[in-house]
Design a protein around this motif. Structure first.
Motif, short mmCIF file in Angstrom:
data_model
loop_
_atom_site.label_atom_id
_atom_site.label_comp_id
_atom_site.label_asym_id
_atom_site.label_seq_id
_atom_site.Cartn_x
_atom_site.Cartn_y
_atom_site.Cartn_z
N GLU A 1 11.77 -30.87 -16.39
CA GLU A 1 12.46 -30.61 -17.64
C GLU A 1 11.52 -30.80 -18.83
O GLU A 1 11.54 -30.02 -19.79
CB GLU A 1 13.67 -31.54 -17.77
N ALA A 2 10.66 -31.83 -18.74
CA ALA A 2 9.68 -32.05 -19.81
C ALA A 2 8.70 -30.88 -19.88
O ALA A 2 8.33 -30.43 -20.98
CB ALA A 2 8.93 -33.36 -19.55
N GLY A 3 8.30 -30.33 -18.72
CA GLY A 3 7.39 -29.19 -18.70
C GLY A 3 8.01 -27.96 -19.33
O GLY A 3 7.34 -27.19 -20.04
N ARG A 4 9.31 -27.76 -19.11
CA ARG A 4 9.99 -26.62 -19.72
C ARG A 4 10.12 -26.80 -21.24
O ARG A 4 9.92 -25.85 -22.00
CB ARG A 4 11.37 -26.43 -19.08
N LYS A 5 10.45 -28.00 -21.67
CA LYS A 5 10.61 -28.26 -23.11
C LYS A 5 9.30 -28.06 -23.86
O LYS A 5 9.29 -27.64 -25.01
CB LYS A 5 11.14 -29.67 -23.33
N LEU A 6 8.18 -28.38 -23.18
CA LEU A 6 6.87 -28.23 -23.81
C LEU A 6 6.31 -26.82 -23.64
O LEU A 6 5.17 -26.55 -24.01
CB LEU A 6 5.88 -29.24 -23.21
N ALA A 7 7.11 -25.93 -23.06
CA ALA A 7 6.71 -24.53 -22.84
C ALA A 7 5.51 -24.43 -21.93
O ALA A 7 4.70 -23.50 -22.05
CB ALA A 7 6.43 -23.84 -24.17
#
Length: 395
Positions: free
Chosen positions: A252-258
């Motif tokens: 989820e953190a990877g997605r939020k950071l694009a």
């Protein structure tokens, strides 16, 4: 100390040949106390009938003063007089090496690093490592052992398990495998280490803050076992997922950071501004896999295809097939002809490295069991030099 002197020393077998070699060095020859020397810029060459010294050091230091100490060292003053390094002094191996930690606390930059790390300078005293290499027909054998103070070792021991708990190395596809590596980190040990050093944990948490994570999130998600396979210009990495919910937080953190795009079915694509060439992360069956082909990664996670039969028995291991690494030589800008010559000389060479808590073992084998590997290396270096220069080394 503000001055650091480094030297390479060799005993003299043919004094006339040494004098001839030194006469080729440009610069004024000077006489020391029982030796001659030439100093050019920050490098000094000194010699007599028994010893040759090549030394260098920090800027503007008196190299000749330090070189003279080497020529005047008595057996009683020699490092070899220490009882704890007698195994090294009695070595009969082709190449022997020794490392001692005694002087490190006296180096200003190192002293600062030790202070920040909470390592007592006294814990380095007496710490040492020995190593050797033996060149035989068709093989090289090497080993290194170390003995450090318990107080010093405890700072690093928690980071590793004795060996991987899962056979991730055995999951790698065997076809085209040129190099394989495995490691065994201990998330529990790292957590304990950071918990006892809150300043480090705060620094780690600050680094992860922009991703909305804390270091414990990462340590809870991962099991610590790791396997890496190197193929023809491709790399596959496999690690075990200890807690899927915690790992979902990382995703989820990877997605939020694009950084990641969810492609579905446990497949994530790294965005172009983060990974070039194209890279994928596949999360399946409590495994996380990195590589360029998502289908290959998914097949690995599902146990499909012909697998590597090896199982890692050390906290770090590496094996390499030189022929399979030919593409790396191209990346190192070696000419095609030179790479082919190298493969011809060392074709079929396989290397194996095993690292445990107190020792490292190295083994290299050639297909040609009659060829002395050291002589082959020297001949290859000579040919490489001659291909780039008009002069010859005349080995």
């Amino acid at each position: 100390p503000s001055e650091v002197f480094m030297a390479v020393m060799a005993s003299v077998h043919d004094a006339a040949a040494v004098h001839k070699m030194m006469s080729l060095i440009e610069g004024e020859r000077k006489n020391g106390s029982g030796y001659e020397y030439v100093e050019i810029d920050d490098v000094l060459a000194a010699w007599n009938e028994e010893l040759v010294v090549f030394g260098s050091g920090t800027e503007s230091m008196d190299l000749q003063k330090y070189a003279e100490q080497l020529f005047q060292t008595t057996p009683e003053e020699s490092l070899m007089s220490r009882s704890d390094i007698q195994p090294f002094s009695n070595s009969t191996h082709d190449i022997s090496t020794m490392l001692t930690l005694d002087a490190i606390p006296d180096i200003s930059d190192a002293a600062l690093a030790l202070s920040l790390s909470g390592i007592s300078p006294e814990s380095l005293k007496g710490g040492h490592a020995f190593g050797y290499l033996d060149f035989g027909n068709g093989a090289i054998d090497g080993r290194a052992t170390w003995d450090f103070d318990r107080e010093f070792s405890k700072h690093f021991a928690p980071f590793f398990k004795d060996k991987p708990q899962k056979n991730l190395l055995g999951l790698l596809p065997v076809e085209g495998l040129a190099m394989e590596m495995s490691g065994a980190l201990s998330p529990e040990g790292i957590h304990l280490f950071l918990s006892e050093r809150p300043q480090y944990k705060s620094m780690a948490n600050y680094t992860l803050q922009s991703a909305g994570l804390q270091v414990d999130d990462v340590l809870e998600a991962l099991g610590g076992d790791l396997a890496v396979g190197v193929y023809n210009q491709d790399v596959i990495m496999v690690t075990d997922v200890k807690d899927s919910k915690a790992f979902d937080k990382l995703l989820e953190a990877g997605r939020k950071l694009a950084l990641l795009t969810d492609s579905g079915d446990g497949i994530y694509r790294f965005n172009d501004n983060f990974a070039d060439p194209e890279m994928y992360l596949v999360v399946k069956n409590n495994l996380a896999l990195l590589g360029s082909d998502p289908q290959v990664l998914a097949d690995i996670a599902e146990g499909k295809g012909k697998k590597n039969r090896k199982f890692a028995e050390s906290l770090f291991s590496m094996s390499m097939d030189l022929v399979g690494m030919r593409w790396l030589m191209a990346d190192m800008n070696l000419s095609t002809g030179l790479a082919d010559d190298f493969i011809a000389a060392f074709g079929g060479m396989k290397a194996d490295v095993q690292v445990d808590r107190e020792e490292m073992n190295v083994r290299m084998d050639m297909e040609n069991k009659d060829a002395n590997i050291l002589a082959t290396i020297i001949m290859q270096l000579e040919e490489a030099y001659q291909s780039e220069n008009e002069n010859t080394l005349n080995f």
